[in-house]
Structures are given as structure tokens and as C-alpha cells.
Scaffold this active site. Structure first.
Site, PDB file in Angstrom:
ATOM      1  CB  CYS A 115      -0.936   0.011   1.201  1.00  0.00           C
ATOM      2  SG  CYS A 115      -2.026  -1.406   1.206  1.00  0.00           S
ATOM      3  CG  HIS A 263      -3.520   3.149   1.004  1.00  0.00           C
ATOM      4  ND1 HIS A 263      -3.896   2.648  -0.217  1.00  0.00           N
ATOM      5  CD2 HIS A 263      -3.611   2.110   1.885  1.00  0.00           C
ATOM      6  CE1 HIS A 263      -4.190   1.363  -0.079  1.00  0.00           C
ATOM      7  NE2 HIS A 263      -4.035   1.017   1.186  1.00  0.00           N
ATOM      8  CG  ASN A 293      -6.812  -1.379  -0.009  1.00  0.00           C
ATOM      9  OD1 ASN A 293      -5.941  -1.054  -0.811  1.00  0.00           O
ATOM     10  ND2 ASN A 293      -6.557  -1.652   1.254  1.00  0.00           N
TER      11      ASN A 293
HETATM   12  O1  UT7 Z   1      -4.522  -1.413   2.829  1.00  0.00           O
HETATM   13  C1  UT7 Z   1      -3.589  -1.984   3.676  1.00  0.00           C
HETATM   14  C2  UT7 Z   1      -3.926  -1.889   5.056  1.00  0.00           C
HETATM   15  N1  UT7 Z   1      -5.183  -2.555   5.344  1.00  0.00           N
HETATM   16  C3  UT7 Z   1      -6.002  -1.968   6.170  1.00  0.00           C
HETATM   17  O2  UT7 Z   1      -5.740  -0.878   6.600  1.00  0.00           O
HETATM   18  C4  UT7 Z   1      -7.215  -2.735   6.622  1.00  0.00           C
HETATM   19  C5  UT7 Z   1      -7.457  -2.483   8.085  1.00  0.00           C
HETATM   20  N2  UT7 Z   1      -8.529  -3.272   8.646  1.00  0.00           N
HETATM   21  C6  UT7 Z   1      -9.814  -3.126   8.294  1.00  0.00           C
HETATM   22  O3  UT7 Z   1     -10.111  -2.336   7.420  1.00  0.00           O
HETATM   23  C7  UT7 Z   1     -10.858  -3.878   9.041  1.00  0.00           C
HETATM   24  O4  UT7 Z   1     -10.245  -4.588  10.107  1.00  0.00           O
HETATM   25  C8  UT7 Z   1     -11.678  -4.889   8.159  1.00  0.00           C
HETATM   26  C9  UT7 Z   1     -12.589  -4.135   7.204  1.00  0.00           C
HETATM   27  C10 UT7 Z   1     -10.752  -5.786   7.360  1.00  0.00           C
HETATM   28  C11 UT7 Z   1     -12.537  -5.763   9.044  1.00  0.00           C
HETATM   29  O5  UT7 Z   1     -13.400  -4.944   9.833  1.00  0.00           O
HETATM   30  P1  UT7 Z   1     -13.498  -5.175  11.414  1.00  0.00           P
HETATM   31  O6  UT7 Z   1     -14.450  -4.200  11.896  1.00  0.00           O
HETATM   32  O7  UT7 Z   1     -12.104  -5.124  11.979  1.00  0.00           O
HETATM   33  O8  UT7 Z   1     -14.112  -6.619  11.507  1.00  0.00           O
HETATM   34  P2  UT7 Z   1     -13.520  -7.936  12.204  1.00  0.00           P
HETATM   35  O9  UT7 Z   1     -12.431  -8.531  11.363  1.00  0.00           O
HETATM   36  O10 UT7 Z   1     -13.218  -7.639  13.637  1.00  0.00           O
HETATM   37  O11 UT7 Z   1     -14.763  -8.884  12.161  1.00  0.00           O
HETATM   38  C12 UT7 Z   1     -15.968  -8.571  12.900  1.00  0.00           C
HETATM   39  C13 UT7 Z   1     -17.012  -9.603  12.549  1.00  0.00           C
HETATM   40  C14 UT7 Z   1     -16.508 -11.047  12.686  1.00  0.00           C
HETATM   41  O12 UT7 Z   1     -17.595 -11.836  13.138  1.00  0.00           O
HETATM   42  P3  UT7 Z   1     -17.722 -12.248  14.684  1.00  0.00           P
HETATM   43  O13 UT7 Z   1     -16.442 -12.983  15.008  1.00  0.00           O
HETATM   44  O14 UT7 Z   1     -17.857 -10.966  15.430  1.00  0.00           O
HETATM   45  O15 UT7 Z   1     -18.946 -13.106  14.694  1.00  0.00           O
HETATM   46  C15 UT7 Z   1     -16.160 -11.420  11.268  1.00  0.00           C
HETATM   47  O16 UT7 Z   1     -16.241 -12.807  11.049  1.00  0.00           O
HETATM   48  O17 UT7 Z   1     -17.408  -9.450  11.175  1.00  0.00           O
HETATM   49  C16 UT7 Z   1     -17.236 -10.687  10.488  1.00  0.00           C
HETATM   50  N3  UT7 Z   1     -16.846 -10.397   9.119  1.00  0.00           N
HETATM   51  C17 UT7 Z   1     -17.742 -10.201   8.132  1.00  0.00           C
HETATM   52  N4  UT7 Z   1     -19.075 -10.246   8.115  1.00  0.00           N
HETATM   53  C18 UT7 Z   1     -19.692 -10.006   6.956  1.00  0.00           C
HETATM   54  C19 UT7 Z   1     -15.595 -10.226   8.621  1.00  0.00           C
HETATM   55  N5  UT7 Z   1     -15.668  -9.931   7.307  1.00  0.00           N
HETATM   56  C20 UT7 Z   1     -16.990  -9.930   6.973  1.00  0.00           C
HETATM   57  C21 UT7 Z   1     -17.684  -9.684   5.783  1.00  0.00           C
HETATM   58  N6  UT7 Z   1     -19.038  -9.730   5.803  1.00  0.00           N
HETATM   59  N7  UT7 Z   1     -17.056  -9.398   4.621  1.00  0.00           N
END
Ligand code: UT7
Length: 336
Positions: A115, A263, A293
Site C-alpha cells: 500500500c 491511501h 482498496n
Molecule cells: O490497505 C492496507 C492496510 N489494510 C487496512 O488498513 C485494513 C485495516 N482493517 C480493516 O479495514 C478492518 O479490520 C476490516 C474491514 C478488514 C474488518 O473490519 P473489522 O471491523 O475489523 O471486523 P472484524 O475482522 O473484527 O470482524 C468482525 C465480525 C466477525 O464476526 P464475529 O467474530 O464478530 O462473529 C467477522 O467474522 O465481522 C465478520 N466479518 C464479516 N461479516 C460479513 C468479517 N468480514 C466480513 C464480511 N461480511 N465481509
């Protein structure tokens, strides 16, 4: 010593639009979850029969950037190509563009900083121009993420956020020492390399679904892994640090920022940065809702869009900032 400036911009996106509703049909996700957690509404994913590869898209963006700079291919002295998704494991994608553009035997360099790749590439270009070694450098960021994504529920935490596309800039000699790229700031922390990575030993352009068919379908080492929350928490800290570093280096304050182009990792990250610097809505540019992204391509695509929308004018202070896998992060402060 000279200064360097961005003299031309261009971007290219594959036609195939994939909406959140399209993803609902192939994995357990919802439009609502994706919009709320990331700000993304749709992204571009190349079709499997498309001619668009990372280098081809980079070439298409580069042609537009060279024409925007009112230059000819023969005026380009050097190519820097940033990508994490090269056409081949080796050689890099820069040489592909050099060939497609028929650019005699000029040098080309690939940058592997995910990135932050475009910022690193810009910083390298800036140094070559400053010393007088080159006059016009083509800097490309291009990514074809979609072939490598796990498009099943298993991969939803990663695959819904990434998109394909390319952006390019021509970086040229600037004689006015008060203008152009005023400073760049680069950082890394390999301690966290595995937090956002593909740990398999190189895959080239094979579609990950084909690789898994031939091997153990449960072998997740071929799939991108991301510790999303950990990456998120580091991103918001590092973005703020590296923007501050650029402002301090140039004795400027957040009020001097005409436009911050972060970014496009996640809309919530951009909004956090906006809040912490108390920036007005017109001081920050986001287009993640349309493209997701696109890693090394996200800043040049956003910069080109902002420029084409007349949001950037002569004398404006523009800050580019990125954070991503490596971890790597960086910023560039430009007086347009
Ligand atoms: O570009 C390079 C750098 N990358 C970044 O900066 C990305 C940084 N991170 C993020 O943007 C976020 O962490 C994500 C968008 C990837 C994920 O969002 P989050 O709010 O951190 O969600 P999480 O991974 O903590 O997941 C929360 C819940 C989980 O379910 P439980 O365990 O609470 O039941 C996941 O399984 O959301 C679930 N989940 C989804 N649900 C529906 C994860 N992905 C999805 C999805 N659709 N696509």
C-alpha cells in the site's frame, strides 16, 4: 540540485464492476456490513478472460499520464513500477511497460512495498530528479488483486476490501525550488510482516482457485492473510505520525493542507485521520466507495481523479500518505 514535480497523471480501471450485492451471492456477507465497516460500495475485478494484467493496466494508465504531461515516450528516462501483484514472480512489471511503450533501453525498477508502494516509488523518483540524473520518470502503481483473493466465506474478511486498477504519474524536473515535492518520509516495521501477507513462496499469475484445485484445498498459505483489527489500529497511528512528520519538516500546520489524499484502505481509517487533524470535508479526498482498496494504485488513482476534478491548483499544499503490509508507511508533501 533540482526539485521534482508531478507533471502528468492518468489512471485506468477494468470495466467489470463488482457490487456488494454481487458478493452477497458468492459468500456470506452483506452490503450493509461492507458499507458500514469499510465504506466500499463496489470495486473493479478483472474478468478471467480479460487482457488486463497488472502491467497492461499500468501501461494504459502510463500512456494517459505521459500525454497529460505533454511528453512523448522517448522523453521518459526511467520507470518505477509499484505493485504487490506482478504479472510474474520475476521479472518485474516495469520491464513489461518498458517493452509495451517501446522505450529504448531505459532502466526500470519494481518496488515491492504494497500500500505504501506509490509513496516509496515517488520518493525514489524525487531523489533521481533532485540529483539531475533523470529529467522525466514514469511512476506507476498497479494491482490485479482479484485472481489471488479467496472469494468464499472463508476469505470475506480480506477479499471484500480489495480491488483492481492502475494509476500513473510523470515526475519531472522543477526549476522553482519552492515548488514540487517538498519532502518524503518513509518507514517500515518488519516485525509485523506476517500481519498482512501471503506467505506462500510466490505464485505468479495463476488463479488461486486453480492452484488450490491442484493442491490441498485447505492450504491457506496461498491466500492473503490479514489481522484486520491489528492492521487498523497500527494504520491510524502511523497515518497520523507520518502526516505530522511531513507538516513539521516543512513548518506547516494542518490549516495549510489544501488536500490530504490518504491511501484508500478503509473509509473509517480516513475518517479517523480526518477527525484527529480536524480537517474539513473538502480537505480530504476519498474514492474507496467506488474502487475498494487498490493498494499501490490507490494514491495515483485518487490523485489523478482529484486533479481532473480541479480540486488541485497551482500553489496548493497536497499531502499523500499511506500505510500497509510490511508494515510500511510513508508520506509525501507537495506544493503544486
Ligand atoms: O490497505 C492496507 C492496510 N489494510 C487496512 O488498513 C485494513 C485495516 N482493517 C480493516 O479495514 C478492518 O479490520 C476490516 C474491514 C478488514 C474488518 O473490519 P473489522 O471491523 O475489523 O471486523 P472484524 O475482522 O473484527 O470482524 C468482525 C465480525 C466477525 O464476526 P464475529 O467474530 O464478530 O462473529 C467477522 O467474522 O465481522 C465478520 N466479518 C464479516 N461479516 C460479513 C468479517 N468480514 C466480513 C464480511 N461480511 N465481509
Amino acid at each position: 540540485m533540482y526539485n521534482s514535480k508531478i507533471s502528468g497523471l492518468g489512471f485506468y480501471l477494468p470495466d467489470n464492476i463488482v457490487t456488494n450485492n454481487d458478493l452477497e451471492k458468492i459468500m456470506d456477507t452483506t452490503d450493509n456490513w461492507i458499507k458500514e465497516r469499510t465504506g466500499i460500495e463496489e470495486r473493479r475485478w478483472v474478468k478471467s478472460d480479460s487482457e488486463d494484467t497488472t502491467s497492461v493496466m499500468g501501461f494504459k494508465a502510463a500512456k494517459l499520464a505521459i500525454s497529460d504531461a505533454n511528453l512523448k515516450n522517448k522523453d521518459i528516462d526511467f520507470i518505477i513500477f509499484a505493485t504487490l501483484s506482478p504479472d510474474y514472480f520475476f521479472p518485474g512489471s516495469g520491464v513489461m511497460v518498458q517493452d509495451m511503450m517501446d522505450m529504448s533501453t531505459i532502466g526500470s525498477l519494481d518496488v515491492r512495498n504494497q500500500c505504501s508502494g506509490f509513496i516509496y516509488a515517488l520518493s525514489i523518483a524525487d531523489q533521481y530528479i533532485k540529483t539531475g540524473m533523470y529529467k522525466n520518470i514514469l511512476v506507476i502503481g498497479s494491482e490485479t488483486h482479484s485472481p489471488g483473493l479467496d472469494k468464499t466465506t472463508r476469505g470475506r474478511g480480506v477479499s471484500v476490501i480489495f480491488g483492481d486498477g492502475a494509476g500513473a504519474a510523470v515526475v519531472s524536473r522543477e526549476l522553482d525550488k519552492s515548488k514540487g515535492i517538498l519532502s518524503t518520509h518513509l518507514h517500515s516495521q518488519g516485525k509485523y510482516a506476517k500481519e498482512l501477507s501471503v506467505i506462500s513462496p510466490g505464485m505468479g499469475t495463476r488463479w488461486v482457485s486453480d492452484i488450490l484445485k491442484d493442491n490441498d484445498p485447505d492450504d491457506e498459505s496461498y491466500l492473503p492473510y490479514m489481522n484486520g483489527q491489528f492492521v487498523f489500529k497500527n494504520a491510524i497511528v502511523r497515518f497520523s505520525e507520518v502526516i505530522n512528520e511531513a507538516l513539521q519538516k516543512n513548518n506547516l500546520t494542518k490549516n495549510d493542507i489544501k488536500l490530504l489524499i490518504p491511501h484508500q484502505a478503509n473509509l473509517r481509517i480516513s475518517q479517523f485521520v480526518q477527525r484527529s487533524f480536524k480537517l474539513h470535508n473538502n480537505q480530504i479526498f476519498n474514492n474507496i466507495s467506488k474502487y475498494g482498496n487498490t493498494t499501490a494504485a490507490s494514491i495515483p488513482i485518487a490523485l489523478a481523479e482529484a486533479y481532473q476534478a480541479n480540486l488541485i491548483n497551482n500553489g496548493d499544499i497536497i499531502i499523500l500518505a499511506a500505510f500497509g503490509s510490511g508494515f510500511t508507511w510513508g508520506s509525501a508533501l507537495i506544493k503544486w
